[in-house]
Enzyme design. Structure first.
Site, PDB file in Angstrom:
ATOM      1  N   SER A  95       0.843  -1.209   0.000  1.00 23.37           N
ATOM      2  CA  SER A  95       0.000   0.000   0.000  1.00 23.37           C
ATOM      3  C   SER A  95       0.871   1.249   0.000  1.00 23.37           C
ATOM      4  CB  SER A  95      -0.909   0.036   1.236  1.00 23.37           C
ATOM      5  OG  SER A  95      -1.797  -1.052   1.238  1.00 23.37           O
ATOM      6  N   LEU A 135      -8.647  11.691  -1.022  1.00 25.28           N
ATOM      7  CA  LEU A 135      -9.904  11.775  -1.779  1.00 25.28           C
ATOM      8  C   LEU A 135     -11.098  11.475  -0.857  1.00 25.28           C
ATOM      9  CD1 LEU A 135     -11.484  12.012  -4.465  1.00 25.28           C
ATOM     10  CD2 LEU A 135     -11.110   9.551  -4.783  1.00 25.28           C
ATOM     11  N   LEU A 243      -6.913   6.557  -9.504  1.00 23.06           N
ATOM     12  CA  LEU A 243      -7.427   5.306  -8.933  1.00 23.06           C
ATOM     13  C   LEU A 243      -7.259   4.152  -9.921  1.00 23.06           C
ATOM     14  CD1 LEU A 243     -10.688   6.433  -7.067  1.00 23.06           C
ATOM     15  CD2 LEU A 243      -8.403   6.108  -6.133  1.00 23.06           C
ATOM     16  N   GLU A 367      -9.963   1.657  -2.577  1.00 23.21           N
ATOM     17  CA  GLU A 367      -9.860   1.737  -4.042  1.00 23.21           C
ATOM     18  C   GLU A 367     -11.087   1.128  -4.716  1.00 23.21           C
ATOM     19  OE1 GLU A 367      -7.534   3.066  -5.919  1.00 23.21           O
ATOM     20  OE2 GLU A 367      -6.138   3.642  -4.328  1.00 23.21           O
TER      21      GLU A 367
HETATM   22  C1  LIG Z   1      -6.815   1.005   5.416  1.00 20.25           C
HETATM   23  C2  LIG Z   1      -7.445   1.965   4.440  1.00 20.25           C
HETATM   24  C3  LIG Z   1      -6.647   2.817   3.691  1.00 20.25           C
HETATM   25  C4  LIG Z   1      -7.224   3.750   2.816  1.00 20.25           C
HETATM   26  N1  LIG Z   1      -6.426   4.617   2.121  1.00 20.25           N
HETATM   27  C5  LIG Z   1      -7.003   5.641   1.426  1.00 20.25           C
HETATM   28  C6  LIG Z   1      -6.201   6.671   0.842  1.00 20.25           C
HETATM   29  O1  LIG Z   1      -4.959   6.629   0.902  1.00 20.25           O
HETATM   30  N2  LIG Z   1      -6.817   7.708   0.223  1.00 20.25           N
HETATM   31  C7  LIG Z   1      -8.181   7.787   0.123  1.00 20.25           C
HETATM   32  O2  LIG Z   1      -8.677   8.755  -0.456  1.00 20.25           O
HETATM   33  N3  LIG Z   1      -8.987   6.821   0.644  1.00 20.25           N
HETATM   34  C8  LIG Z   1      -8.412   5.762   1.307  1.00 20.25           C
HETATM   35  N4  LIG Z   1      -9.196   4.779   1.873  1.00 20.25           N
HETATM   36  C9  LIG Z   1     -10.648   4.924   1.809  1.00 20.25           C
HETATM   37  C10 LIG Z   1     -11.360   3.878   0.969  1.00 20.25           C
HETATM   38  O3  LIG Z   1     -11.143   4.108  -0.384  1.00 20.25           O
HETATM   39  C11 LIG Z   1     -12.828   3.881   1.367  1.00 20.25           C
HETATM   40  O4  LIG Z   1     -12.912   3.291   2.659  1.00 20.25           O
HETATM   41  C12 LIG Z   1     -13.723   3.147   0.392  1.00 20.25           C
HETATM   42  O5  LIG Z   1     -13.813   3.839  -0.822  1.00 20.25           O
HETATM   43  C13 LIG Z   1     -15.127   2.950   0.939  1.00 20.25           C
HETATM   44  O6  LIG Z   1     -15.639   4.149   1.425  1.00 20.25           O
HETATM   45  P1  LIG Z   1     -16.303   4.207   2.881  1.00 20.25           P
HETATM   46  O7  LIG Z   1     -15.346   3.600   3.832  1.00 20.25           O
HETATM   47  O8  LIG Z   1     -16.734   5.577   3.137  1.00 20.25           O
HETATM   48  O9  LIG Z   1     -17.531   3.219   2.770  1.00 20.25           O
HETATM   49  P2  LIG Z   1     -18.999   3.574   2.099  1.00 20.25           P
HETATM   50  O10 LIG Z   1     -18.767   4.254   0.816  1.00 20.25           O
HETATM   51  O11 LIG Z   1     -19.808   4.259   3.131  1.00 20.25           O
HETATM   52  O12 LIG Z   1     -19.550   2.127   1.862  1.00 20.25           O
HETATM   53  C14 LIG Z   1     -20.234   1.372   2.880  1.00 20.25           C
HETATM   54  C15 LIG Z   1     -20.822   0.111   2.237  1.00 20.25           C
HETATM   55  O13 LIG Z   1     -21.783   0.475   1.253  1.00 20.25           O
HETATM   56  C16 LIG Z   1     -21.548  -0.256   0.057  1.00 20.25           C
HETATM   57  N5  LIG Z   1     -22.029   0.516  -1.093  1.00 20.25           N
HETATM   58  C17 LIG Z   1     -21.506   1.646  -1.611  1.00 20.25           C
HETATM   59  N6  LIG Z   1     -22.224   2.064  -2.655  1.00 20.25           N
HETATM   60  C18 LIG Z   1     -23.257   1.187  -2.807  1.00 20.25           C
HETATM   61  C19 LIG Z   1     -24.353   1.071  -3.704  1.00 20.25           C
HETATM   62  N7  LIG Z   1     -24.560   1.950  -4.692  1.00 20.25           N
HETATM   63  N8  LIG Z   1     -25.201   0.026  -3.549  1.00 20.25           N
HETATM   64  C20 LIG Z   1     -25.003  -0.874  -2.559  1.00 20.25           C
HETATM   65  N9  LIG Z   1     -23.984  -0.824  -1.685  1.00 20.25           N
HETATM   66  C21 LIG Z   1     -23.131   0.199  -1.804  1.00 20.25           C
HETATM   67  C22 LIG Z   1     -20.033  -0.459   0.059  1.00 20.25           C
HETATM   68  O14 LIG Z   1     -19.664  -1.537  -0.791  1.00 20.25           O
HETATM   69  C23 LIG Z   1     -19.781  -0.758   1.525  1.00 20.25           C
HETATM   70  O15 LIG Z   1     -20.059  -2.111   1.784  1.00 20.25           O
HETATM   71  C24 LIG Z   1      -8.629   3.788   2.690  1.00 20.25           C
HETATM   72  C25 LIG Z   1      -9.429   2.892   3.416  1.00 20.25           C
HETATM   73  C26 LIG Z   1      -8.856   1.998   4.294  1.00 20.25           C
HETATM   74  C27 LIG Z   1      -9.740   1.065   5.072  1.00 20.25           C
END
Ligand SMILES: Cc1cc2nc3c(=O)[nH]c(=O)nc-3n(C[C@H](O)[C@H](O)[C@H](O)COP(=O)(O)OP(=O)(O)OC[C@H]3O[C@@H](n4cnc5c(N)ncnc54)[C@H](O)[C@@H]3O)c2cc1C
Length: 387
Positions: A95, A135, A243, A367
Protein backbone atom coordinates in the site's frame (compact mmCIF):
# COMPACT_ATOMS: atom_id res chain seq x y z
CA UNK A 1 9.57 -32.84 -11.28
CA UNK A 2 6.51 -31.37 -9.50
CA UNK A 3 5.08 -28.10 -10.79
CA UNK A 4 5.68 -25.15 -8.42
CA UNK A 5 2.50 -24.62 -6.37
CA UNK A 6 2.57 -20.88 -6.92
CA UNK A 7 2.95 -21.04 -10.71
CA UNK A 8 1.19 -24.11 -12.08
CA UNK A 9 0.85 -22.64 -15.57
CA UNK A 10 4.42 -21.39 -15.87
CA UNK A 11 3.31 -17.76 -16.04
CA UNK A 12 6.95 -16.91 -15.43
CA UNK A 13 7.77 -18.14 -18.94
CA UNK A 14 5.48 -15.38 -20.30
CA UNK A 15 7.66 -12.70 -18.71
CA UNK A 16 10.51 -10.87 -20.40
CA UNK A 17 14.02 -11.12 -19.03
CA UNK A 18 13.70 -7.65 -17.50
CA UNK A 19 10.35 -8.50 -15.88
CA UNK A 20 11.83 -11.67 -14.37
CA UNK A 21 14.81 -9.74 -13.04
CA UNK A 22 12.49 -7.21 -11.39
CA UNK A 23 10.41 -9.98 -9.83
CA UNK A 24 13.49 -11.77 -8.51
CA UNK A 25 14.97 -8.61 -7.00
CA UNK A 26 11.75 -7.72 -5.18
CA UNK A 27 11.19 -11.33 -4.10
CA UNK A 28 14.67 -11.35 -2.54
CA UNK A 29 13.95 -8.07 -0.75
CA UNK A 30 10.69 -9.48 0.62
CA UNK A 31 12.30 -12.73 1.76
CA UNK A 32 15.36 -11.14 3.34
CA UNK A 33 14.16 -7.79 4.63
CA UNK A 34 10.37 -7.91 5.03
CA UNK A 35 9.41 -11.38 6.20
CA UNK A 36 11.79 -11.46 9.20
CA UNK A 37 10.21 -8.33 10.75
CA UNK A 38 6.71 -7.95 9.41
CA UNK A 39 4.87 -10.10 11.99
CA UNK A 40 6.28 -7.92 14.77
CA UNK A 41 5.49 -4.72 12.88
CA UNK A 42 1.89 -5.88 12.53
CA UNK A 43 1.69 -6.78 16.23
CA UNK A 44 3.12 -3.42 17.24
CA UNK A 45 1.08 -1.44 14.71
CA UNK A 46 4.30 -0.07 13.24
CA UNK A 47 5.08 0.88 9.63
CA UNK A 48 8.67 -0.24 8.88
CA UNK A 49 9.87 3.18 7.70
CA UNK A 50 13.46 1.97 7.92
CA UNK A 51 12.84 -0.01 4.70
CA UNK A 52 11.91 3.05 2.63
CA UNK A 53 15.51 3.90 1.54
CA UNK A 54 15.99 0.30 0.35
CA UNK A 55 12.65 0.32 -1.47
CA UNK A 56 13.73 3.54 -3.18
CA UNK A 57 17.19 2.18 -4.02
CA UNK A 58 15.53 -0.80 -5.73
CA UNK A 59 13.66 1.67 -7.98
CA UNK A 60 10.23 0.67 -6.68
CA UNK A 61 8.86 4.20 -6.17
CA UNK A 62 7.18 5.55 -9.31
CA UNK A 63 8.76 2.62 -11.14
CA UNK A 64 6.79 3.21 -14.37
CA UNK A 65 7.62 6.91 -14.66
CA UNK A 66 10.40 8.14 -16.98
CA UNK A 67 14.06 8.04 -16.02
CA UNK A 68 14.40 11.81 -16.52
CA UNK A 69 12.60 12.20 -13.17
CA UNK A 70 14.85 9.75 -11.37
CA UNK A 71 12.43 6.85 -11.87
CA UNK A 72 13.10 3.36 -13.24
CA UNK A 73 11.03 3.65 -16.44
CA UNK A 74 9.74 0.07 -16.12
CA UNK A 75 6.65 -1.26 -17.88
CA UNK A 76 3.26 -1.94 -16.29
CA UNK A 77 3.82 -5.68 -15.94
CA UNK A 78 6.98 -4.99 -13.93
CA UNK A 79 5.01 -2.63 -11.67
CA UNK A 80 2.45 -5.40 -11.19
CA UNK A 81 5.15 -7.90 -10.26
CA UNK A 82 6.56 -5.39 -7.76
CA UNK A 83 3.13 -5.16 -6.13
CA UNK A 84 2.74 -8.95 -6.12
CA UNK A 85 6.10 -9.62 -4.50
CA UNK A 86 5.71 -6.84 -1.90
CA UNK A 87 2.27 -8.04 -0.94
CA UNK A 88 3.61 -11.57 -0.54
CA UNK A 89 5.30 -9.85 2.40
CA UNK A 90 2.49 -7.59 3.58
CA UNK A 91 -0.36 -5.57 2.07
CA UNK A 92 0.73 -2.56 4.17
CA UNK A 93 4.10 -2.29 2.49
CA UNK A 94 2.51 -2.70 -0.94
CA UNK A 95 0.00 0.00 0.00
CA UNK A 96 2.85 2.36 0.81
CA UNK A 97 4.36 1.83 -2.65
CA UNK A 98 0.97 2.01 -4.41
CA UNK A 99 0.12 5.32 -2.79
CA UNK A 100 3.53 6.87 -3.38
CA UNK A 101 3.70 5.66 -7.00
CA UNK A 102 0.16 5.60 -8.38
CA UNK A 103 -1.66 8.12 -6.23
CA UNK A 104 1.00 10.78 -5.67
CA UNK A 105 3.77 10.57 -8.25
CA UNK A 106 1.38 9.66 -11.07
CA UNK A 107 -0.90 12.74 -10.66
CA UNK A 108 2.12 15.04 -10.41
CA UNK A 109 3.45 13.45 -13.59
CA UNK A 110 0.12 13.33 -15.46
CA UNK A 111 -1.54 16.57 -14.30
CA UNK A 112 1.35 18.63 -12.96
CA UNK A 113 3.46 21.36 -14.55
CA UNK A 114 7.04 20.70 -15.59
CA UNK A 115 8.18 22.71 -12.53
CA UNK A 116 6.08 20.54 -10.23
CA UNK A 117 7.43 17.35 -11.81
CA UNK A 118 11.04 18.52 -11.49
CA UNK A 119 10.51 19.70 -7.94
CA UNK A 120 8.86 16.62 -6.47
CA UNK A 121 9.32 13.48 -8.61
CA UNK A 122 13.08 12.90 -8.16
CA UNK A 123 12.78 13.45 -4.39
CA UNK A 124 9.81 11.08 -4.23
CA UNK A 125 11.59 8.42 -6.30
CA UNK A 126 14.48 8.65 -3.83
CA UNK A 127 12.08 8.21 -0.89
CA UNK A 128 13.10 11.56 0.60
CA UNK A 129 9.63 13.02 0.07
CA UNK A 130 6.67 10.82 1.04
CA UNK A 131 3.22 11.48 -0.34
CA UNK A 132 -0.38 10.70 0.51
CA UNK A 133 -3.61 11.00 -1.46
CA UNK A 134 -6.70 12.59 0.04
CA UNK A 135 -9.90 11.77 -1.78
CA UNK A 136 -12.14 9.90 0.70
CA UNK A 137 -14.20 11.97 3.11
CA UNK A 138 -15.87 10.81 6.32
CA UNK A 139 -19.42 10.85 4.89
CA UNK A 140 -18.88 8.26 2.13
CA UNK A 141 -15.90 7.06 0.12
CA UNK A 142 -17.91 5.21 -2.52
CA UNK A 143 -19.48 8.45 -3.71
CA UNK A 144 -16.54 10.83 -4.22
CA UNK A 145 -18.62 13.26 -6.29
CA UNK A 146 -20.33 14.26 -3.04
CA UNK A 147 -17.18 16.12 -1.99
CA UNK A 148 -17.43 18.65 0.84
CA UNK A 149 -13.78 19.75 1.03
CA UNK A 150 -13.76 23.12 -0.68
CA UNK A 151 -11.13 25.42 -2.16
CA UNK A 152 -11.84 29.05 -2.93
CA UNK A 153 -9.66 31.52 -4.78
CA UNK A 154 -8.24 34.33 -2.68
CA UNK A 155 -5.98 36.64 -4.70
CA UNK A 156 -3.23 34.46 -6.16
CA UNK A 157 -3.85 31.71 -3.62
CA UNK A 158 -6.47 29.12 -2.75
CA UNK A 159 -7.96 28.62 0.71
CA UNK A 160 -8.95 25.03 1.54
CA UNK A 161 -11.39 23.88 4.23
CA UNK A 162 -12.59 20.37 4.96
CA UNK A 163 -11.29 16.95 5.94
CA UNK A 164 -10.31 13.57 4.52
CA UNK A 165 -10.56 10.14 6.12
CA UNK A 166 -8.66 6.84 5.90
CA UNK A 167 -5.59 8.33 4.26
CA UNK A 168 -2.68 5.91 3.80
CA UNK A 169 0.70 7.46 4.70
CA UNK A 170 -1.18 10.54 6.03
CA UNK A 171 0.87 11.08 9.19
CA UNK A 172 4.13 10.20 7.44
CA UNK A 173 3.67 12.36 4.42
CA UNK A 174 5.64 15.45 3.42
CA UNK A 175 3.08 16.27 0.75
CA UNK A 176 -0.58 15.44 0.22
CA UNK A 177 -2.45 15.35 -3.08
CA UNK A 178 -5.78 16.81 -1.96
CA UNK A 179 -8.92 16.88 -4.08
CA UNK A 180 -11.31 19.72 -3.40
CA UNK A 181 -14.51 21.12 -4.83
CA UNK A 182 -14.15 24.63 -6.30
CA UNK A 183 -16.49 27.01 -8.11
CA UNK A 184 -14.88 25.64 -11.29
CA UNK A 185 -15.36 21.94 -10.39
CA UNK A 186 -13.08 19.45 -8.62
CA UNK A 187 -9.39 20.40 -8.62
CA UNK A 188 -6.22 18.79 -7.24
CA UNK A 189 -3.71 20.53 -4.95
CA UNK A 190 -0.33 19.62 -3.52
CA UNK A 191 -0.37 20.50 0.18
CA UNK A 192 2.90 20.59 2.08
CA UNK A 193 3.50 19.48 5.65
CA UNK A 194 3.68 22.53 7.90
CA UNK A 195 1.27 24.70 5.90
CA UNK A 196 -0.71 26.55 8.59
CA UNK A 197 -4.10 24.91 9.21
CA UNK A 198 -3.09 21.54 7.71
CA UNK A 199 -2.91 18.63 10.17
CA UNK A 200 -3.00 14.83 10.21
CA UNK A 201 -4.26 12.57 12.98
CA UNK A 202 -3.49 8.86 13.10
CA UNK A 203 -6.44 6.46 13.04
CA UNK A 204 -5.94 3.99 15.86
CA UNK A 205 -7.56 0.65 16.86
CA UNK A 206 -7.10 -0.81 13.36
CA UNK A 207 -7.26 -4.61 13.08
CA UNK A 208 -6.15 -4.47 9.44
CA UNK A 209 -3.12 -2.95 7.65
CA UNK A 210 -1.50 -2.55 11.04
CA UNK A 211 1.94 -2.18 9.43
CA UNK A 212 0.72 0.87 7.51
CA UNK A 213 -0.01 4.43 8.63
CA UNK A 214 -3.66 5.47 8.17
CA UNK A 215 -4.75 9.00 9.09
CA UNK A 216 -7.45 11.62 8.94
CA UNK A 217 -6.45 14.94 7.34
CA UNK A 218 -7.86 18.30 8.42
CA UNK A 219 -7.81 21.57 6.48
CA UNK A 220 -8.62 24.67 8.45
CA UNK A 221 -8.38 27.59 6.00
CA UNK A 222 -5.13 26.25 4.54
CA UNK A 223 -3.64 28.83 2.18
CA UNK A 224 -2.19 27.12 -0.90
CA UNK A 225 -0.42 29.01 -3.70
CA UNK A 226 -1.67 28.62 -7.27
CA UNK A 227 1.74 27.10 -8.05
CA UNK A 228 0.65 24.09 -5.94
CA UNK A 229 -2.49 23.39 -7.96
CA UNK A 230 -2.20 20.57 -10.52
CA UNK A 231 -2.96 22.56 -13.70
CA UNK A 232 -4.17 19.65 -15.85
CA UNK A 233 -6.58 18.01 -13.37
CA UNK A 234 -10.17 18.96 -14.19
CA UNK A 235 -13.17 17.34 -12.51
CA UNK A 236 -13.61 13.92 -10.97
CA UNK A 237 -11.72 12.28 -13.81
CA UNK A 238 -8.53 13.66 -12.20
CA UNK A 239 -8.71 11.47 -9.06
CA UNK A 240 -10.42 8.62 -10.93
CA UNK A 241 -7.48 8.49 -13.35
CA UNK A 242 -5.16 7.99 -10.36
CA UNK A 243 -7.43 5.31 -8.93
CA UNK A 244 -7.25 3.35 -12.20
CA UNK A 245 -3.44 3.31 -11.87
CA UNK A 246 -3.54 2.19 -8.24
CA UNK A 247 -6.30 -0.37 -8.79
CA UNK A 248 -4.20 -1.86 -11.56
CA UNK A 249 -1.41 -2.55 -9.05
CA UNK A 250 -3.94 -3.83 -6.52
CA UNK A 251 -5.06 -6.39 -9.09
CA UNK A 252 -1.59 -7.93 -8.76
CA UNK A 253 -0.80 -7.43 -5.08
CA UNK A 254 -3.32 -9.85 -3.54
CA UNK A 255 -1.96 -12.63 -5.79
CA UNK A 256 1.21 -12.36 -3.69
CA UNK A 257 -0.73 -12.51 -0.41
CA UNK A 258 -2.59 -15.62 -1.64
CA UNK A 259 0.68 -17.29 -2.71
CA UNK A 260 2.17 -16.63 0.74
CA UNK A 261 -0.87 -18.20 2.42
CA UNK A 262 -0.91 -21.24 0.14
CA UNK A 263 2.83 -21.83 0.66
CA UNK A 264 2.37 -21.67 4.41
CA UNK A 265 -0.69 -23.95 4.45
CA UNK A 266 1.06 -26.48 2.21
CA UNK A 267 4.07 -26.64 4.50
CA UNK A 268 1.93 -26.85 7.61
CA UNK A 269 -0.44 -29.52 6.30
CA UNK A 270 2.46 -31.79 5.29
CA UNK A 271 3.89 -31.66 8.80
CA UNK A 272 0.71 -31.68 10.86
CA UNK A 273 -0.01 -35.30 11.86
CA UNK A 274 -3.65 -35.98 12.69
CA UNK A 275 -5.23 -39.43 13.03
CA UNK A 276 -1.84 -40.96 12.27
CA UNK A 277 -1.19 -39.29 8.92
CA UNK A 278 -0.28 -35.85 7.61
CA UNK A 279 -3.20 -33.47 7.20
CA UNK A 280 -2.03 -33.09 3.58
CA UNK A 281 -2.78 -36.79 3.00
CA UNK A 282 -6.53 -36.27 3.52
CA UNK A 283 -8.78 -35.81 0.52
CA UNK A 284 -10.48 -32.77 1.99
CA UNK A 285 -7.20 -30.92 2.60
CA UNK A 286 -5.98 -31.76 -0.89
CA UNK A 287 -9.22 -30.56 -2.48
CA UNK A 288 -8.93 -27.29 -0.55
CA UNK A 289 -5.28 -26.80 -1.55
CA UNK A 290 -5.95 -27.74 -5.17
CA UNK A 291 -8.82 -25.29 -5.32
CA UNK A 292 -6.59 -22.52 -3.98
CA UNK A 293 -3.95 -23.27 -6.62
CA UNK A 294 -6.65 -23.18 -9.30
CA UNK A 295 -7.90 -19.75 -8.19
CA UNK A 296 -4.37 -18.35 -7.88
CA UNK A 297 -3.52 -19.55 -11.40
CA UNK A 298 -6.58 -17.84 -12.87
CA UNK A 299 -5.80 -14.63 -10.97
CA UNK A 300 -2.19 -14.65 -12.20
CA UNK A 301 -3.29 -14.97 -15.82
CA UNK A 302 -5.92 -12.23 -15.36
CA UNK A 303 -3.35 -9.85 -13.86
CA UNK A 304 -0.80 -10.57 -16.57
CA UNK A 305 -3.27 -10.02 -19.41
CA UNK A 306 -4.38 -6.77 -17.72
CA UNK A 307 -0.73 -5.71 -17.62
CA UNK A 308 -0.21 -6.56 -21.27
CA UNK A 309 -3.30 -4.49 -22.18
CA UNK A 310 -1.94 -1.60 -20.08
CA UNK A 311 1.45 -1.78 -21.75
CA UNK A 312 -0.29 -1.81 -25.14
CA UNK A 313 -2.23 1.33 -24.12
CA UNK A 314 -5.63 -0.34 -24.43
CA UNK A 315 -6.53 -1.19 -20.81
CA UNK A 316 -10.00 0.01 -19.82
CA UNK A 317 -11.14 0.92 -16.28
CA UNK A 318 -13.87 -1.74 -16.44
CA UNK A 319 -11.20 -4.41 -16.97
CA UNK A 320 -9.35 -3.06 -13.93
CA UNK A 321 -12.57 -3.31 -11.90
CA UNK A 322 -13.04 -6.95 -12.87
CA UNK A 323 -9.44 -7.83 -12.00
CA UNK A 324 -9.42 -5.90 -8.71
CA UNK A 325 -12.72 -7.52 -7.67
CA UNK A 326 -11.70 -11.05 -8.69
CA UNK A 327 -8.20 -10.99 -7.28
CA UNK A 328 -9.11 -9.41 -3.92
CA UNK A 329 -11.98 -11.86 -3.49
CA UNK A 330 -9.72 -14.77 -4.48
CA UNK A 331 -7.04 -13.72 -1.98
CA UNK A 332 -9.26 -13.00 1.02
CA UNK A 333 -11.08 -16.32 0.59
CA UNK A 334 -7.78 -18.20 0.33
CA UNK A 335 -6.28 -16.40 3.34
CA UNK A 336 -9.31 -17.33 5.45
CA UNK A 337 -9.25 -20.95 4.23
CA UNK A 338 -5.51 -21.21 5.01
CA UNK A 339 -6.14 -19.77 8.46
CA UNK A 340 -8.67 -22.56 8.98
CA UNK A 341 -6.24 -25.26 7.78
CA UNK A 342 -3.77 -24.08 10.40
CA UNK A 343 -6.30 -24.65 13.17
CA UNK A 344 -5.55 -22.84 16.42
CA UNK A 345 -2.04 -22.01 15.22
CA UNK A 346 -3.69 -19.95 12.52
CA UNK A 347 -5.01 -17.35 14.91
CA UNK A 348 -1.63 -15.91 15.91
CA UNK A 349 0.70 -13.73 13.87
CA UNK A 350 3.41 -16.40 14.27
CA UNK A 351 1.89 -17.48 10.97
CA UNK A 352 1.03 -15.14 8.10
CA UNK A 353 -2.48 -16.30 7.18
CA UNK A 354 -4.46 -14.27 9.70
CA UNK A 355 -2.34 -11.16 9.07
CA UNK A 356 -2.99 -11.46 5.33
CA UNK A 357 -6.69 -12.19 5.88
CA UNK A 358 -7.07 -9.13 8.10
CA UNK A 359 -5.07 -6.94 5.72
CA UNK A 360 -7.18 -8.05 2.79
CA UNK A 361 -10.28 -6.70 4.57
CA UNK A 362 -8.85 -3.27 3.78
CA UNK A 363 -7.63 -4.18 0.32
CA UNK A 364 -11.07 -5.45 -0.71
CA UNK A 365 -12.58 -2.20 0.67
CA UNK A 366 -10.24 0.56 -0.48
CA UNK A 367 -9.86 1.74 -4.04
CA UNK A 368 -13.50 0.87 -4.65
CA UNK A 369 -15.28 -1.72 -2.55
CA UNK A 370 -16.16 -5.07 -4.06
CA UNK A 371 -19.75 -3.83 -4.53
CA UNK A 372 -18.57 -0.74 -6.39
CA UNK A 373 -16.56 -2.85 -8.85
CA UNK A 374 -19.45 -5.27 -9.30
CA UNK A 375 -21.70 -2.32 -10.13
CA UNK A 376 -19.13 -1.06 -12.66
CA UNK A 377 -19.28 -4.42 -14.46
CA UNK A 378 -23.07 -4.53 -14.13
CA UNK A 379 -23.29 -1.10 -15.77
CA UNK A 380 -20.95 -2.22 -18.53
CA UNK A 381 -23.08 -5.29 -19.27
CA UNK A 382 -26.53 -3.69 -19.05
CA UNK A 383 -25.85 -0.10 -20.00
CA UNK A 384 -27.76 0.93 -16.84
CA UNK A 385 -26.07 2.63 -13.88
CA UNK A 386 -27.33 1.12 -10.62
CA UNK A 387 -25.16 3.26 -8.31
C1 LIG B 1 -6.81 1.00 5.42
C2 LIG B 1 -7.45 1.96 4.44
C3 LIG B 1 -6.65 2.82 3.69
C4 LIG B 1 -7.22 3.75 2.82
N1 LIG B 1 -6.43 4.62 2.12
C5 LIG B 1 -7.00 5.64 1.43
C6 LIG B 1 -6.20 6.67 0.84
O1 LIG B 1 -4.96 6.63 0.90
N2 LIG B 1 -6.82 7.71 0.22
C7 LIG B 1 -8.18 7.79 0.12
O2 LIG B 1 -8.68 8.76 -0.46
N3 LIG B 1 -8.99 6.82 0.64
C8 LIG B 1 -8.41 5.76 1.31
N4 LIG B 1 -9.20 4.78 1.87
C9 LIG B 1 -10.65 4.92 1.81
C10 LIG B 1 -11.36 3.88 0.97
O3 LIG B 1 -11.14 4.11 -0.38
C11 LIG B 1 -12.83 3.88 1.37
O4 LIG B 1 -12.91 3.29 2.66
C12 LIG B 1 -13.72 3.15 0.39
O5 LIG B 1 -13.81 3.84 -0.82
C13 LIG B 1 -15.13 2.95 0.94
O6 LIG B 1 -15.64 4.15 1.42
P1 LIG B 1 -16.30 4.21 2.88
O7 LIG B 1 -15.35 3.60 3.83
O8 LIG B 1 -16.73 5.58 3.14
O9 LIG B 1 -17.53 3.22 2.77
P2 LIG B 1 -19.00 3.57 2.10
O10 LIG B 1 -18.77 4.25 0.82
O11 LIG B 1 -19.81 4.26 3.13
O12 LIG B 1 -19.55 2.13 1.86
C14 LIG B 1 -20.23 1.37 2.88
C15 LIG B 1 -20.82 0.11 2.24
O13 LIG B 1 -21.78 0.47 1.25
C16 LIG B 1 -21.55 -0.26 0.06
N5 LIG B 1 -22.03 0.52 -1.09
C17 LIG B 1 -21.51 1.65 -1.61
N6 LIG B 1 -22.22 2.06 -2.66
C18 LIG B 1 -23.26 1.19 -2.81
C19 LIG B 1 -24.35 1.07 -3.70
N7 LIG B 1 -24.56 1.95 -4.69
N8 LIG B 1 -25.20 0.03 -3.55
C20 LIG B 1 -25.00 -0.87 -2.56
N9 LIG B 1 -23.98 -0.82 -1.69
C21 LIG B 1 -23.13 0.20 -1.80
C22 LIG B 1 -20.03 -0.46 0.06
O14 LIG B 1 -19.66 -1.54 -0.79
C23 LIG B 1 -19.78 -0.76 1.53
O15 LIG B 1 -20.06 -2.11 1.78
C24 LIG B 1 -8.63 3.79 2.69
C25 LIG B 1 -9.43 2.89 3.42
C26 LIG B 1 -8.86 2.00 4.29
C27 LIG B 1 -9.74 1.06 5.07
Amino acid sequence: MALPAHDLFDVRSLLSEEERAVQEAVARFTDERVLPIIGDCFDQGRFPAELVPEIAALGLLGSSLPEEYGCAGLNAVSYGLICQELERGDSGLRSFVSVQSSLCMYPIFAYGSQEQRRRWLPEMAAGRVIGCFGLTEPHGGSDPANMKTHARRDGGDWVIDGSKMWITNGGLADIAIVWAQTDEGIRGFVLEKGMPGFSAQEIKHKMSLRASVTSALFFDSVRVPEANRLPDAHGLKGPLGCLTQARYGISWGPVGAAIACLDEALGYSKERILFGRPLAATQSAQIKLADMARRITLAQLLALQLGRLKDAGSMRPQQVSLAKWNNCRMAIDIARECRDLLGGAGITTEHGAIRHALNLESVITYEGTETVHQLVIGRELTGISAF
